[in-house]
Scaffold this active site. Structure first.
Site, PDB file in Angstrom:
ATOM      1  N   HIS A  72       0.884  -1.171   0.000  1.00 38.35           N
ATOM      2  CA  HIS A  72       0.000   0.000   0.000  1.00 38.35           C
ATOM      3  C   HIS A  72       0.917   1.215   0.000  1.00 38.35           C
ATOM      4  O   HIS A  72       1.438   1.607   1.045  1.00 38.35           O
ATOM      5  CB  HIS A  72      -0.929  -0.037   1.218  1.00 38.35           C
ATOM      6  CG  HIS A  72      -1.765  -1.278   1.232  1.00 38.35           C
ATOM      7  ND1 HIS A  72      -2.992  -1.341   0.629  1.00 38.35           N
ATOM      8  CD2 HIS A  72      -1.505  -2.527   1.705  1.00 38.35           C
ATOM      9  CE1 HIS A  72      -3.474  -2.574   0.753  1.00 38.35           C
ATOM     10  NE2 HIS A  72      -2.588  -3.311   1.410  1.00 38.35           N
ATOM     11  N   ARG A 176      -7.457  -5.043   3.960  1.00 43.80           N
ATOM     12  CA  ARG A 176      -6.726  -5.915   4.885  1.00 43.80           C
ATOM     13  C   ARG A 176      -7.507  -6.349   6.116  1.00 43.80           C
ATOM     14  O   ARG A 176      -6.964  -7.083   6.937  1.00 43.80           O
ATOM     15  CB  ARG A 176      -5.423  -5.221   5.312  1.00 43.80           C
ATOM     16  CG  ARG A 176      -4.471  -4.943   4.154  1.00 43.80           C
ATOM     17  CD  ARG A 176      -3.993  -6.202   3.457  1.00 43.80           C
ATOM     18  NE  ARG A 176      -3.013  -5.876   2.414  1.00 43.80           N
ATOM     19  CZ  ARG A 176      -2.370  -6.778   1.695  1.00 43.80           C
ATOM     20  NH1 ARG A 176      -2.591  -8.069   1.887  1.00 43.80           N
ATOM     21  NH2 ARG A 176      -1.517  -6.422   0.760  1.00 43.80           N
TER      22      ARG A 176
HETATM   23  C1  LIG Z   1      -5.855 -10.594  -0.009  1.00 45.85           C
HETATM   24  C2  LIG Z   1      -4.726 -10.007  -0.807  1.00 45.85           C
HETATM   25  C3  LIG Z   1      -3.869 -10.831  -1.522  1.00 45.85           C
HETATM   26  C4  LIG Z   1      -2.815 -10.291  -2.279  1.00 45.85           C
HETATM   27  N1  LIG Z   1      -1.972 -11.140  -2.948  1.00 45.85           N
HETATM   28  C5  LIG Z   1      -0.955 -10.618  -3.678  1.00 45.85           C
HETATM   29  C6  LIG Z   1      -0.056 -11.472  -4.394  1.00 45.85           C
HETATM   30  O1  LIG Z   1      -0.178 -12.690  -4.379  1.00 45.85           O
HETATM   31  N2  LIG Z   1       0.958 -10.913  -5.079  1.00 45.85           N
HETATM   32  C7  LIG Z   1       1.128  -9.533  -5.146  1.00 45.85           C
HETATM   33  O2  LIG Z   1       2.065  -9.065  -5.807  1.00 45.85           O
HETATM   34  N3  LIG Z   1       0.298  -8.720  -4.484  1.00 45.85           N
HETATM   35  C8  LIG Z   1      -0.726  -9.207  -3.755  1.00 45.85           C
HETATM   36  N4  LIG Z   1      -1.564  -8.361  -3.059  1.00 45.85           N
HETATM   37  C9  LIG Z   1      -1.279  -6.922  -3.084  1.00 45.85           C
HETATM   38  C10 LIG Z   1      -2.185  -6.170  -4.068  1.00 45.85           C
HETATM   39  O3  LIG Z   1      -1.980  -6.606  -5.379  1.00 45.85           O
HETATM   40  C11 LIG Z   1      -1.937  -4.654  -3.964  1.00 45.85           C
HETATM   41  O4  LIG Z   1      -0.629  -4.374  -4.354  1.00 45.85           O
HETATM   42  C12 LIG Z   1      -2.136  -4.156  -2.572  1.00 45.85           C
HETATM   43  O5  LIG Z   1      -3.363  -4.610  -2.085  1.00 45.85           O
HETATM   44  C13 LIG Z   1      -2.070  -2.632  -2.555  1.00 45.85           C
HETATM   45  O6  LIG Z   1      -3.178  -2.111  -3.239  1.00 45.85           O
HETATM   46  P1  LIG Z   1      -3.027  -0.924  -4.250  1.00 45.85           P
HETATM   47  O7  LIG Z   1      -2.137  -1.302  -5.399  1.00 45.85           O
HETATM   48  O8  LIG Z   1      -4.420  -0.484  -4.556  1.00 45.85           O
HETATM   49  O9  LIG Z   1      -2.283   0.172  -3.327  1.00 45.85           O
HETATM   50  P2  LIG Z   1      -1.440   1.435  -3.757  1.00 45.85           P
HETATM   51  O10 LIG Z   1      -0.146   1.063  -4.379  1.00 45.85           O
HETATM   52  O11 LIG Z   1      -1.368   2.271  -2.536  1.00 45.85           O
HETATM   53  O12 LIG Z   1      -2.290   2.129  -4.873  1.00 45.85           O
HETATM   54  C14 LIG Z   1      -3.495   2.818  -4.572  1.00 45.85           C
HETATM   55  C15 LIG Z   1      -4.247   3.095  -5.844  1.00 45.85           C
HETATM   56  O13 LIG Z   1      -3.500   4.001  -6.653  1.00 45.85           O
HETATM   57  C16 LIG Z   1      -3.656   3.635  -8.016  1.00 45.85           C
HETATM   58  N5  LIG Z   1      -2.339   3.249  -8.570  1.00 45.85           N
HETATM   59  C17 LIG Z   1      -1.271   2.763  -7.875  1.00 45.85           C
HETATM   60  N6  LIG Z   1      -0.242   2.522  -8.692  1.00 45.85           N
HETATM   61  C18 LIG Z   1      -0.661   2.858  -9.927  1.00 45.85           C
HETATM   62  C19 LIG Z   1      -0.063   2.790 -11.205  1.00 45.85           C
HETATM   63  N7  LIG Z   1       1.186   2.355 -11.386  1.00 45.85           N
HETATM   64  N8  LIG Z   1      -0.797   3.193 -12.260  1.00 45.85           N
HETATM   65  C20 LIG Z   1      -2.049   3.624 -12.116  1.00 45.85           C
HETATM   66  N9  LIG Z   1      -2.690   3.702 -10.937  1.00 45.85           N
HETATM   67  C21 LIG Z   1      -2.004   3.301  -9.851  1.00 45.85           C
HETATM   68  C22 LIG Z   1      -4.620   2.486  -8.092  1.00 45.85           C
HETATM   69  O14 LIG Z   1      -5.937   2.996  -8.218  1.00 45.85           O
HETATM   70  C23 LIG Z   1      -4.480   1.865  -6.708  1.00 45.85           C
HETATM   71  O15 LIG Z   1      -5.611   1.125  -6.282  1.00 45.85           O
HETATM   72  C24 LIG Z   1      -2.623  -8.876  -2.313  1.00 45.85           C
HETATM   73  C25 LIG Z   1      -3.497  -8.045  -1.608  1.00 45.85           C
HETATM   74  C26 LIG Z   1      -4.535  -8.580  -0.843  1.00 45.85           C
HETATM   75  C27 LIG Z   1      -5.440  -7.647  -0.088  1.00 45.85           C
END
Ligand SMILES: Cc1cc2nc3c(=O)[nH]c(=O)nc-3n(C[C@H](O)[C@H](O)[C@H](O)COP(=O)(O)OP(=O)(O)OC[C@H]3O[C@@H](n4cnc5c(N)ncnc54)[C@H](O)[C@@H]3O)c2cc1C
Length: 213
Positions: A72, A176
């Site tokens: 995150h 989470r």
């Molecule tokens: C139950 C569970 C299982 C998971 N399993 C895995 C796994 O097996 N492997 C794995 O790698 N991860 C896994 N994750 C992590 C998941 O893929 C996310 O990376 C994590 O939940 C953070 O979310 P996020 O990317 O929305 O957060 P942040 O990085 O904080 O991003 C927030 C928001 O900003 C925007 N954003 C961020 N980056 C970009 C970008 N580059 N371009 C455009 N918009 C963007 C999107 O709208 C995003 O939702 C898991 C998460 C959960 C909750």
């Protein structure tokens, strides 16, 4: 594993007054009209007013939880202790019990208490003792801490200071505190969940719990 609220800035009124600046309005006491405004903002994706409510925590968690937590990234400022510079004996996380692999979908992560949980508690202790003893010996004999840390288990705890907006924490907690998140990160998210609810109860209700009436 813990999260301690160090500081916070603002509350529900902060979001309301940030939203009302467009009409050059400012209020000192939150009323029902404001709650309706907060609900509208949260439900319609007008989330920038919630960026003004800030929280800072000192978080301690095992490395395997920290890795998940750090995914995150958007809107979070973090500074973490470094085992390149810290030489004292690390603390290691001990689960209350060891869980079985899930019976259904692997995405569930784990099931109930494993029948040999107590036995694995003992085995884990052996591993922790072995690796921390080796770590301490390496440090004593002059091995660089930045390399000696390689022998420590993933359960080793790390600690960081983290600052983010209420909205960033809402996005994190929504993912989470779900049952498909790993139990250990869920425990940590619950601590954050409680702290954020205290700081801005109305905003938190609509951002995280998603009540619409
Ligand atoms: C139950 C569970 C299982 C998971 N399993 C895995 C796994 O097996 N492997 C794995 O790698 N991860 C896994 N994750 C992590 C998941 O893929 C996310 O990376 C994590 O939940 C953070 O979310 P996020 O990317 O929305 O957060 P942040 O990085 O904080 O991003 C927030 C928001 O900003 C925007 N954003 C961020 N980056 C970009 C970008 N580059 N371009 C455009 N918009 C963007 C999107 O709208 C995003 O939702 C898991 C998460 C959960 C909750």
């Amino acid at each position: 594993m813990d999260a301690v609220l160090i500081d916070s800035m603002g509350g529900d009124l902060t979001a309301v007054n940030a939203a009302r600046v467009s009409f050059a309005k400012k209020k000192d006491v939150l009323d029902e009209k404001d709650e309706r405004l907060i609900r509208y903002l949260a439900n319609h994706g007008h989330v920038s007013p919630f960026f003004h409510i800030m929280l800072q925590f000192r978080i301690t968690a095992p490395i395997f939880v920290a890795r998940q937590w750090y995914r995150h990234a958007v809107g979070f400022a973090r500074n973490e202790e470094s085992r390149r510079y810290i030489r004292d004996e690390p603390s290691v996380f001990h689960p209350t019990h060891w869980r079985s692999k899930p019976e259904g979908s692997i995405k569930q992560g784990s099931g109930g208490v494993h029948w040999a949980s107590d036995n694995w508690k003992g085995e884990y202790q052996v591993l922790v003792d072995f690796s921390t003893t080796m770590y301490n010996r390496m440090i004593e004999e002059g091995i660089a801490p930045e390399q000696a840390r390689m022998v420590l288990p993933q359960g080793t705890e790390t600690s960081w200071v983290e600052t983010a907006s209420l909205f960033a924490y809402a996005r994190l907690c929504k993912e989470r505190i779900q049952p498909d998140a790993q139990a250990e990160i869920r425990d940590l998210a619950e601590v954050i969940n409680k702290a954020c609810r205290k700081v801005a109860p109305v905003s938190w209700k609509y951002l995280v719990e998603g009540e619409t009436k």
